[in-house]
Structure formats: structure tokens, C-alpha cells
Design an enzyme around this catalytic site. Structure first.
Site, PDB file in Angstrom:
ATOM      1  N   ASP A  99       0.872  -1.170   0.000  1.00  0.00           N
ATOM      2  CA  ASP A  99       0.000   0.000   0.000  1.00  0.00           C
ATOM      3  C   ASP A  99       0.911   1.222   0.000  1.00  0.00           C
ATOM      4  OD1 ASP A  99      -2.176   1.745   0.512  1.00  0.00           O
ATOM      5  OD2 ASP A  99      -3.193   0.157   1.633  1.00  0.00           O
ATOM      6  N   ASP A 200      -2.764   4.606  -2.530  1.00  0.00           N
ATOM      7  CA  ASP A 200      -3.713   5.199  -1.595  1.00  0.00           C
ATOM      8  C   ASP A 200      -4.112   6.609  -2.029  1.00  0.00           C
ATOM      9  OD1 ASP A 200      -4.938   5.256   1.183  1.00  0.00           O
ATOM     10  OD2 ASP A 200      -3.606   6.973   1.343  1.00  0.00           O
ATOM     11  N   GLU A 274      -6.626   3.405  -5.614  1.00  0.00           N
ATOM     12  CA  GLU A 274      -7.790   3.542  -4.732  1.00  0.00           C
ATOM     13  C   GLU A 274      -8.667   4.664  -5.260  1.00  0.00           C
ATOM     14  OE1 GLU A 274      -7.571   5.610  -1.095  1.00  0.00           O
ATOM     15  OE2 GLU A 274      -9.390   4.720  -0.303  1.00  0.00           O
ATOM     16  N   HIS A 329     -10.866  -1.571   4.771  1.00  0.00           N
ATOM     17  CA  HIS A 329     -10.626  -1.023   6.114  1.00  0.00           C
ATOM     18  C   HIS A 329     -11.269   0.346   6.339  1.00  0.00           C
ATOM     19  CE1 HIS A 329      -7.840   0.829   3.435  1.00  0.00           C
ATOM     20  NE2 HIS A 329      -7.567   1.742   4.338  1.00  0.00           N
ATOM     21  N   ASP A 330     -11.934   0.882   5.326  1.00  0.00           N
ATOM     22  CA  ASP A 330     -12.596   2.189   5.463  1.00  0.00           C
ATOM     23  C   ASP A 330     -14.109   2.078   5.466  1.00  0.00           C
ATOM     24  OD1 ASP A 330     -10.170   3.614   5.418  1.00  0.00           O
ATOM     25  OD2 ASP A 330     -10.176   3.714   3.226  1.00  0.00           O
TER      26      ASP A 330
HETATM   27  C1  GLC Z   1      -7.204   6.247   2.171  1.00  0.00           C
HETATM   28  C2  GLC Z   1      -7.109   5.131   3.186  1.00  0.00           C
HETATM   29  C3  GLC Z   1      -7.673   5.608   4.500  1.00  0.00           C
HETATM   30  C4  GLC Z   1      -6.887   6.802   4.970  1.00  0.00           C
HETATM   31  C5  GLC Z   1      -6.851   7.894   3.885  1.00  0.00           C
HETATM   32  C6  GLC Z   1      -5.833   8.934   4.202  1.00  0.00           C
HETATM   33  O1  GLC Z   1      -8.493   6.578   1.857  1.00  0.00           O
HETATM   34  O2  GLC Z   1      -7.762   4.003   2.698  1.00  0.00           O
HETATM   35  O3  GLC Z   1      -7.653   4.594   5.468  1.00  0.00           O
HETATM   36  O4  GLC Z   1      -7.456   7.330   6.145  1.00  0.00           O
HETATM   37  O5  GLC Z   1      -6.491   7.364   2.632  1.00  0.00           O
HETATM   38  O6  GLC Z   1      -4.533   8.384   4.043  1.00  0.00           O
END
Ligand code: GLC
Ligand code: CA
Length: 560
Positions: A99, A200, A274, A329-330
């Protein structure tokens, strides 16, 4: 070259390392824990592991605030552990995606520490510093997580920009040194043998160089609250408009092309973003290999899915290869998100069947294979996810909501702790994640005692685990289901029906997405059952008219 074969053939599994397996009994998952579970993952049939960040981090955003991109946080182990993990995964024919957090670092990263130390520090321009305007921030941009996106820094009397929390300052990607440094980070891991990256928060990398005001009065915070509460329009048009100068800038595509050529210097590596915009596929071979088709999650009804999938397919350039997922995880865990109180298991199974059989690479979130559910924190003090704390405060102060209600909403709808609780390995103290008596970093969902654990499900042919494993095996057995084209049937009603076809093989997938019995008529009289949650068993010939029970799954091969 489009996506490599291993990626198209793959079944990907997301590991949230803090919560997956704790090898040294300190209540925190770690790399050696993952190593110990490789046999399990291989047995399950997954062959690509995406591991959420394990780099050194102050853990303000649990690893998505990186303070050193080329090392391992001591919580998780060492580079030697990582090398062993890569090696043992590769020996099993498994691939590893890291990641990569490109948009921002932790405020404790040495780059930022240098940058903030003086205006003429060589790292000053690695972040986005601006003078204030009329005693306030440089412009009206806001942070997704509340307030101005500009944080005033006493030491040098300027503001720095942060799209997420102030503890996550945005890098200045217009500075060639930043790009080079992050490209070197990518090379560092590619040289170590990683098979690719999940990128990310990608589309927040660039901001408008002219700092144009959004000129929209509604605060981003309020738009985000509405979004998390499910009150925003599904297209999020207001929110997108508000951040139009802060995300998805056209410059991104040149950057993605550069990153793609870097990655293409290595053999068979993959970039997964993402984000969901098909534009990030470029011409189908020159930007990302995959983006997530997140729109599936909100469209779990046959008519809506027919529409969403048809539109989506028409937008994809040749060579695009989607990633299909139901949780991460979000987000809420899929089992909880799709539950209706009556047919929870069947609905969860249907969601998994969808991502396993649609064209693209399925991504399973750890614990999804045993039907793990959201487990909510019991008090504001228990929140480990800052987003939960932030939302609680925002609801109290901005919306004047009572403590009880604000807590309820923050805990159940926003705080991401609920989907990050430790993996449930067995019906034993701490679910077998950590030894008896250890306080795990997040509490363990007690439903591990009620069968939601790997060990007990492994011995039970009717379990979620054995169900998913069977779907993985079907996918691995039928090339048409892995690699074939997709043809959606425009039937009416609650059954989502589609063909997956190669020149040698045709498979029909029927998913009854409704709570009612549904009829399906087809004109192919040479169908043999591959898999069915109803009365047919493998090899059964089926007739022209089929009746599917609520949430029934039926897969067949045309033998003509
Ligand atoms: C992405 C991650 C998330 C994080 C955000 C800021 O969306 O999946 O968990 O809080 O980025 O890095
Ligand atoms: Ca540990």
C-alpha cells in the site's frame, strides 16, 4: 502490456496487518503473523495479498501517515521479516501488493520536520506552503476531515496544506525532487520483489496551482458528514464540486503514465488505484492496470446492477481490468452492510459470489471469508480511529446533536474501528489472535464464540469459509469465469444474469438478488450445473425454465 496474467487470474486478499495475526503476543498483528498464516491463505485459494501500510508511522491514521517509506514499523517486524515474507509467498505462487501512500506523509516524517524548520530549508518546497491572506488562510479550501485545509505553522509564519488530517501534510508533487523521492521509494520495494502497489488516496495528489477558491459556501465537513450519514446524493455532486480544485486534476494522467513506465521496467508488476474513475486506465495500457469498481457496493439489486455494470462496461477502454470488492478497512464489513436481519448469511454469500464471478479481480477483505461482522466501540474514549473522534465532535458542535446520538452515529456509521477488529482464528481466548490475558489493540468481537472463527468453519461444509473456498475453486477451474468476456442479460426482474465466455467455454451466472422467488427462462437446452445453492448438484442438466429461491446462486456451463 495490459494486466499480467497472474493478476487477471488472481484472487486478492486484503490484510490489515495490525489485526491479522499476532506472532509475538503483544496484542498487535505483525509480519511474522502473516508468514505463519500463508498456509491458511493458500488453502483458501487466494493468491494475491494486498497488505495495508506497515511502514514506520506514529499511527495517527494507523499507518496511512508514513514517517519512513523504506522500513518496517517495529510493531510489525523488520525488513528481514519482510524479505522472508516475500520469499515464502512467492514460493507458494502468491504475489504481494504494498500500500503506497503518495499524497501525504506523517507530520513526523523527517522531510516535513525539515520542511517546517525554516523557510529556506532545502525541503521547504517538498510540501505546500503559502502565506496567509488578510489574516486568514490562503484560500477557502477545506480538509475532508474538518476545517480549513491550511494549517498555520508558528515557527515560520506560513500555512501548509493538508487534504486529510493536519498530521498528514500533503507532499508538493509539482516539485521534481518529491516525485523522484517517491519514485525511488517505489523502486526500493520493486527491487525487493514486491509485485505491485495499491495506491492510496491517489486523486488528491495535485491541487490547482493558482489556488482558485472553491467559492462554495457549504463546508466540506458538512458535505462529508452528510455523505457518511447517507444523506448526500449518491453521485456526491456537491462534494465533488466543492473539491474540484483539490482532486482529480488533469495532471494526474501524465503522472500515472510516468509511474506506469517505471513499473513496466520491471516484469509483471501491477498498479491498482484507490479510486474508481475509468479515466485512470488511460488508453487501457498506459496508466493503472486496475481501479476499484466501488459502485457495486451501493447497487446490490438486479435492476440497478444491470444499469451500473452496463454503463461501466461502456466506459472502460480495451485492456482495462477491474477490481471488484465489497469492503475494506474504510467501510462497513460486507456481512453487516448487506444484512437485513432475516437472510444475512445468504445476502453476504450473494455479495461474495458477485465479486467472484464478475469480470475482474475480486478483492476479499480479511475476515470476510468467515462472515466477520462490524463490532462497534462502546464509548468515545474507546475510539482508536481519529475519524470517529472527529465525527463525534463535529456532530456535537456543528449539528448540536446530543451526546448519546452523536456517539451512536460516530460509532456505528463513521468510526472505522468496527471493521478493523482482530481476525478470529479459533474459539479460544482472544479468538486465537493473541494469547489469553493480552489486551489486543482493538477489542475482539465476542461472536468468535458463536462459530465466527476459522478453525470451526474449516470443519463445517455449510460454513461461509467453505462456501467462499468453493467459489474460489470454481473460479480457478473455469477459465471463462476468470478471463472470459462478460455479457449481461437484459432480463426483467430480480435475477442478475450474465454469461462469461471464452472461445472454448461459456458459463452462465444467475444471482437472485431479491428476497422473492424469481423465474428465469433461457433458450439454451444444454446447461449443466456447476454450482447451486438450491436443489441442483454439479453435473445436473437443467431445463428451460428455472425457479430461483430468494438469494439463490446458480452457475452452469453450456455444453454445446
Ligand atoms: C485512504 C485510506 C484511508 C486513509 C486515507 C488517508 O483513503 O484508505 O484509510 O485514512 O487514505 O490516508
Ligand atoms: Ca505482535
Amino acid at each position: 502490456m495490459t494486466a499480467p496474467a497472474w493478476w487477471k487470474n488472481g484472487v486478492c486478499y486484503q490484510i490489515y496487518p495490525r489485526s491479522f495475526a499476532d506472532s509475538n503476543g503483544d496484542g498487535i498483528g505483525d509480519l511474522r503473523g502473516i508468514l505463519e498464516k500463508l498456509d491458511y491463505l493458500q488453502w483458501l485459494g487466494v493468491n494475491v495479498l494486498w497488505i495495508s501500510p506497515f511502514y514506520p508511522s506514529p499511527q495517527f491514521d494507523w499507518g496511512y501517515d508514513v514517517s519512513d517509506y523504506t522500513d518496517i514499523d517495529p510493531d510489525y517486524g523488520t525488513l528481514a521479516d519482510f524479505d522472508q515474507l516475500i520469499q515464502e509467498a512467492h514460493q507458494r505462487g502468491m504475489r504481494i501488493l504494498l500500500d503506497l501512500v503518495l499524497n501525504h506523509t506523517s507530520d513526523l516524517h523527517v522531510w516535513f520536520q525539515q520542511s517546517r524548520s525554516s523557510r529556506d530549508n532545502p525541503y521547504r518546497d517538498w510540501y505546500i506552503w503559502q502565506d496567509g491572506v488578510n489574516g486568514g488562510p490562503p484560500n477557502d479550501w477545506e480538509s475532508l476531515f474538518g476545517g480549513s485545509a491550511w494549517q498555520f505553522d508558528e515557527q515560520t509564519g506560513q500555512y501548509y496544506y493538508h487534504y486529510f488530517f493536519a498530521e498528514q501534510p500533503d507532499l508538493n508533487w509539482r516539485n521534481p525532487e518529491v516525485k523522484e523521492a517517491m519514485f525511488n521509494v517505489s523502486r526500493f520495494w520493486l527491487d525487493r520483489g514486491v509485485d505491485g502497489f495499491r495506491l492510496d488516496a491517489l486523486d488528491t495528489i495535485y491541487e490547482d496551482p493558482n489556488l482558485r477558491n472553491s467559492q462554495i459556501d457549504t463546508s466540506l465537513e458538512d458535505l462529508f458528514i452528510d455523505f457518511r450519514l447517507g444523506l448526500a446524493d449518491p453521485e456526491l455532486s456537491a462534494l465533488r464540486q466543492k473539491i474540484r480544485y483539490q482532486h482529480d486534476l488533469p495532471e494526474m494522467h501524465d503522472l500515472m503514465k510516468e509511474l506506469r513506465s517505471l513499473v513496466d521496467q520491471y516484469e509483471n508488476r501491477v498498479l491498482l488505484g484507490e479510486l474508481e474513475q475509468p479515466s485512470y486506465y488511460g488508453n487501457g495500457a498506459d496508466e493503472l492496470h486496475s481501479v476499484f469498481n466501488f459502485s457495486l457496493i451501493g447497487a446490490m439489486h438486479a435492476p440497478r446492477l444491470r444499469k451500473v455494470l452496463t454503463e461501466r462496461l461502456s466506459e472502460l477502454p480495451q485492456g482495462a481490468w477491474e477490481c471488484n470488492t465489497m469492503s475494506n478497512h474504510d467501510r462497513p464489513r460486507s456481512f453487516t452492510y448487506f444484512s437485513d436481519g432475516a437472510q444475512n448469511k445468504s445476502r453476504a454469500r450473494l455479495a461474495l459470489a458477485l465479486i467472484m464471478f464478475l469480470q475482474g479481480t475480486p478483492v476479499i477483505y480479511y475476515g470476510e471469508e468467515i462472515g466477520m461482522q462490524d463490532f462497534y466501540p462502546q464509548s468515545v474514549e474507546q475510539f482508536r480511529d481519529q475519524l470517529g473522534t472527529w465525527m463525534y465532535n463535529a456532530l456535537r458542535t456543528r449539528r448540536g446533536i446530543s451526546h448519546t446520538d452523536a456517539f451512536e452515529i460516530a460509532a456505528n456509521k463513521v468510526c472505522r474501528d468496527c471493521c478493523r477488529t482482530p481476525m478470529q482464528w479459533e474459539n479460544a481466548p482472544n479468538a486465537g489472535f493473541s494469547p489469553l490475558g493480552i489486551d489486543t489493540w482493538l477489542p475482539i468481537n465476542p461472536d468468535y464464540k458463536a462459530g465466527i472463527n476459522v478453525e470451526e468453519q474449516r470443519g463445517n461444509p455449510d460454513s461461509m469459509l467453505m462456501f467462499l473456498r468453493q467459489l474460489v475453486q470454481i473460479r480457478q477451474t473455469y477459465p471463462a469465469i476468470r478471463l472470459g468476456s462478460m455479457e449481461i442479460l437484459h432480463n426483467e426482474g430480480g435475477i442478475l444474469a450474465f454469461w462469461r465466455k471464452t472461445s472454448e467455454q461459456s458459463c452462465l451466472i444467475l444471482l437472485n438478488m431479491s428476497a422473492a422467488q424469481e423465474e428465469f427462462t433461457q433458450n439454451n437446452d444444454n446447461l449443466r450445473t456447476i454450482f447451486n445453492t438450491g436443489r441442483f448438484t454439479q453435473g445436473d442438466k437443467v431445463g428451460i425454465n428455472l425457479t430461483l429461491q430468494p438469494y439463490e446462486i446458480f452457475i452452469a456451463e453450456s455444453t454445446r
